[in-house]
Write a protein that holds these residues in place. Sequence first.
Motif, PDB file in Angstrom:
ATOM      1  N   LYS A   1       0.851  -1.186   0.000  1.00  0.00           N
ATOM      2  CA  LYS A   1       0.000   0.000   0.000  1.00  0.00           C
ATOM      3  C   LYS A   1       0.889   1.239   0.000  1.00  0.00           C
ATOM      4  N   ILE A   2       0.681   2.117  -0.977  1.00  0.00           N
ATOM      5  CA  ILE A   2       1.491   3.335  -1.056  1.00  0.00           C
ATOM      6  C   ILE A   2       0.578   4.543  -1.197  1.00  0.00           C
ATOM      7  N   VAL A   3       0.759   5.509  -0.306  1.00  0.00           N
ATOM      8  CA  VAL A   3      -0.065   6.720  -0.299  1.00  0.00           C
ATOM      9  C   VAL A   3       0.864   7.926  -0.284  1.00  0.00           C
ATOM     10  N   TRP A   4       0.858   8.684  -1.378  1.00  0.00           N
ATOM     11  CA  TRP A   4       1.707   9.872  -1.479  1.00  0.00           C
ATOM     12  C   TRP A   4       1.072  11.062  -0.769  1.00  0.00           C
ATOM     13  N   GLU A   5       1.911  11.818  -0.113  1.00  0.00           N
ATOM     14  CA  GLU A   5       1.465  13.119   0.405  1.00  0.00           C
ATOM     15  C   GLU A   5       1.267  14.066  -0.780  1.00  0.00           C
ATOM     16  N   PRO A   6       0.366  15.041  -0.662  1.00  0.00           N
ATOM     17  CA  PRO A   6       0.169  15.999  -1.762  1.00  0.00           C
ATOM     18  C   PRO A   6       1.491  16.640  -2.176  1.00  0.00           C
ATOM     19  N   LEU A   7       1.669  16.818  -3.488  1.00  0.00           N
ATOM     20  CA  LEU A   7       2.925  17.358  -4.003  1.00  0.00           C
ATOM     21  C   LEU A   7       3.056  18.836  -3.650  1.00  0.00           C
ATOM     22  N   ASN A   8       4.117  19.138  -2.935  1.00  0.00           N
ATOM     23  CA  ASN A   8       4.415  20.524  -2.563  1.00  0.00           C
ATOM     24  C   ASN A   8       5.930  20.667  -2.430  1.00  0.00           C
ATOM     25  N   ASN A   9       6.638  20.057  -3.382  1.00  0.00           N
ATOM     26  CA  ASN A   9       8.088  19.935  -3.279  1.00  0.00           C
ATOM     27  C   ASN A   9       8.821  21.180  -3.756  1.00  0.00           C
ATOM     28  N   GLU A  10      10.058  21.263  -3.343  1.00  0.00           N
ATOM     29  CA  GLU A  10      10.936  22.310  -3.853  1.00  0.00           C
ATOM     30  C   GLU A  10      11.426  21.926  -5.246  1.00  0.00           C
ATOM     31  N   GLY A  11      11.855  22.936  -6.004  1.00  0.00           N
ATOM     32  CA  GLY A  11      12.392  22.685  -7.337  1.00  0.00           C
ATOM     33  C   GLY A  11      11.290  22.622  -8.384  1.00  0.00           C
ATOM     34  N   ARG A  12      11.481  21.768  -9.329  1.00  0.00           N
ATOM     35  CA  ARG A  12      10.578  21.662 -10.470  1.00  0.00           C
ATOM     36  C   ARG A  12       9.309  20.868 -10.114  1.00  0.00           C
ATOM     37  N   PRO A  13       8.148  21.314 -10.578  1.00  0.00           N
ATOM     38  CA  PRO A  13       6.924  20.521 -10.364  1.00  0.00           C
ATOM     39  C   PRO A  13       7.049  19.158 -11.044  1.00  0.00           C
TER      40      PRO A  13
ATOM     41  N   GLU B   1      10.182  15.545  -1.599  1.00  0.00           N
ATOM     42  CA  GLU B   1      10.780  16.737  -0.991  1.00  0.00           C
ATOM     43  C   GLU B   1      11.412  17.649  -2.041  1.00  0.00           C
ATOM     44  N   PHE B   2      12.005  17.049  -3.094  1.00  0.00           N
ATOM     45  CA  PHE B   2      12.751  17.858  -4.063  1.00  0.00           C
ATOM     46  C   PHE B   2      12.781  17.145  -5.407  1.00  0.00           C
ATOM     47  N   PHE B   3      12.635  17.942  -6.487  1.00  0.00           N
ATOM     48  CA  PHE B   3      12.765  17.434  -7.853  1.00  0.00           C
ATOM     49  C   PHE B   3      13.556  18.479  -8.629  1.00  0.00           C
ATOM     50  N   SER B   4      14.733  18.089  -9.105  1.00  0.00           N
ATOM     51  CA  SER B   4      15.653  19.060  -9.708  1.00  0.00           C
ATOM     52  C   SER B   4      15.086  19.648 -10.999  1.00  0.00           C
ATOM     53  N   GLU B   5      15.578  20.840 -11.356  1.00  0.00           N
ATOM     54  CA  GLU B   5      15.104  21.537 -12.553  1.00  0.00           C
ATOM     55  C   GLU B   5      15.397  20.756 -13.821  1.00  0.00           C
ATOM     56  N   ASP B   6      16.502  20.006 -13.824  1.00  0.00           N
ATOM     57  CA  ASP B   6      16.830  19.225 -15.020  1.00  0.00           C
ATOM     58  C   ASP B   6      16.134  17.867 -15.048  1.00  0.00           C
ATOM     59  N   GLY B   7      15.338  17.566 -14.010  1.00  0.00           N
ATOM     60  CA  GLY B   7      14.579  16.318 -13.979  1.00  0.00           C
ATOM     61  C   GLY B   7      15.412  15.082 -13.767  1.00  0.00           C
ATOM     62  N   GLN B   8      16.629  15.233 -13.216  1.00  0.00           N
ATOM     63  CA  GLN B   8      17.532  14.100 -13.072  1.00  0.00           C
ATOM     64  C   GLN B   8      17.718  13.640 -11.626  1.00  0.00           C
ATOM     65  N   LEU B   9      17.194  14.388 -10.667  1.00  0.00           N
ATOM     66  CA  LEU B   9      17.396  14.059  -9.261  1.00  0.00           C
ATOM     67  C   LEU B   9      16.102  14.282  -8.491  1.00  0.00           C
ATOM     68  N   ALA B  10      15.789  13.364  -7.596  1.00  0.00           N
ATOM     69  CA  ALA B  10      14.597  13.485  -6.757  1.00  0.00           C
ATOM     70  C   ALA B  10      14.924  13.012  -5.353  1.00  0.00           C
ATOM     71  N   VAL B  11      14.268  13.638  -4.382  1.00  0.00           N
ATOM     72  CA  VAL B  11      14.447  13.273  -2.974  1.00  0.00           C
ATOM     73  C   VAL B  11      13.077  13.045  -2.361  1.00  0.00           C
ATOM     74  N   ILE B  12      12.902  11.910  -1.665  1.00  0.00           N
ATOM     75  CA  ILE B  12      11.649  11.661  -0.965  1.00  0.00           C
ATOM     76  C   ILE B  12      11.933  11.262   0.470  1.00  0.00           C
ATOM     77  N   THR B  13      10.954  11.493   1.321  1.00  0.00           N
ATOM     78  CA  THR B  13      10.946  10.966   2.685  1.00  0.00           C
ATOM     79  C   THR B  13       9.767  10.008   2.787  1.00  0.00           C
ATOM     80  N   ASP B  14      10.058   8.780   3.173  1.00  0.00           N
ATOM     81  CA  ASP B  14       9.017   7.757   3.265  1.00  0.00           C
ATOM     82  C   ASP B  14       8.787   7.432   4.734  1.00  0.00           C
TER      83      ASP B  14
END
Length: 505
Positions: free
Chosen positions: A58-70, A140-153
Amino acid sequence: MVGLNKNILRTILVASYIIIIALIIYGVSALFSYLNTGADRSKMLHTEIKKIEQYLPKIVWEPLNNEGRPMDNQNLKALENDYLDAWYVKQVAYSSNSIAGIKDYYTDSAKENIFDFIERNKDENINIEATTLNHNPTLEFFSEDGQLAVITDRNVVEFKRVFKAKKLVLETTETSTYKIVFLLEDGFWRIRHLVKENSELYKVEAAPIETNGLTIKGINYYPQATPWNMFGDAFAKDTIAKDFKIIKDAGLSSVRIFVQYDDFGKAKVNSLKLEKLKQTLDAAEENNLKVVLTLFDFYGDYSVLNWTLNQRHAEKIIETFKNHNALLAWDIKNEPNLDFDSRGETLVTAWLDKMIDLVKTIDPKHPVTIGWSNIESATILKDKLDLISFHYYEDLDDLELAFRNLKLEVSNKPIAITEFGLSSYKGLWNPFGNNEKDQSEYHKKCQTIFSNNTISFMSWTLYDFVEIPKEVVGRLPWRKRAQEHFGFINKNGETKPALKYISSN
């Protein structure tokens, strides 16, 4: 004759030349096509461990409100898939101490840590069976170039079994929080860092369900023409409704029916089967009957890596019917203690324990039980169950004392015998068996014991059956013939003497 042979030889040579040229052209064409086609991801993967409905926590994402690129939904879904795949391949690796698949989901630096861990486990003869049941990630973060992402689970529910020299040394369920850094490489979201920030023992605090005054007077039910295939092509609500009226008119108030895991589509539950189950519950409601719904009939795997599939199956059924007026209780599994010898008592019990948690999380209103095959097993998981139920096919002279002893151990919860009965088969394959008069006396005695001790009951079963599937009792004719004659109504539709004692009313 010589000329004829030369012509035949010439024909063979020409045909061989044409075939060779055709094969060369085909090979060049295939090579050119391959070089001009993008890489097929499925062929890059270790497909034997690729998650294709093999891992569905079961996976439930928090609403997207990350830094960087949508991040759009397509990218988020790709990230989710690769993230869960990464968990899956790591768990396969830790179970088998094999590195297959790891490089597809972890960067070079991250995979080295996993490889080192596997080598240590090999040296110490350690294997780990594990799965995650719930994930609650936040981007938490999605880079402007779309190559890096950070999540907290957060609140990742992990179940682990640790073996040393094939002996179980630890079994635990934890709730953990992870910080994960991903890099996009060759179309994969690979894990660069995965750090556990905290962890604690997992515990479900389920509110107690009110069961005071719960009394069950019922019967296990299959249609006479389709035993153990109730929801197949021959399903007919009219037939079921008529049978339910017979049950109600006989003085009973409930039925126990069965959902088979494979038959209902495993993790992807078949909508047509759900509709047939709904019609069955509707028929019960129309006849003022309550239903004990037994899940996972004819399922006996329990493998830890399959738990997420099992839970998605149960989740769909429970979500669909938890508010149906006919529902009385959930029976997690029919006679799971019969699997103790083949699958291991600790594994089966752990599977049941987590399934109880799931059911109570989704439906906090209806009682949960397990239909143990005997009274000796009835105290297993008693503190988590709302209704204690067991099956009784032993000597009736021992029942009252055994029931009273059980009552002392679970004095605060209702108890029900959800299967009991006697076959009336006496014939070629069992010349010393019981006849219909013996069956009638048996049920008369049962009802006396039930009335004197206020015991809830569900007998086996309404009908004698014409044909018993070999999967139920095997191929031995004396076992099949006996199983065919437990009913209160015979194969010709005639009532048997035992029907008089189907209830104490």
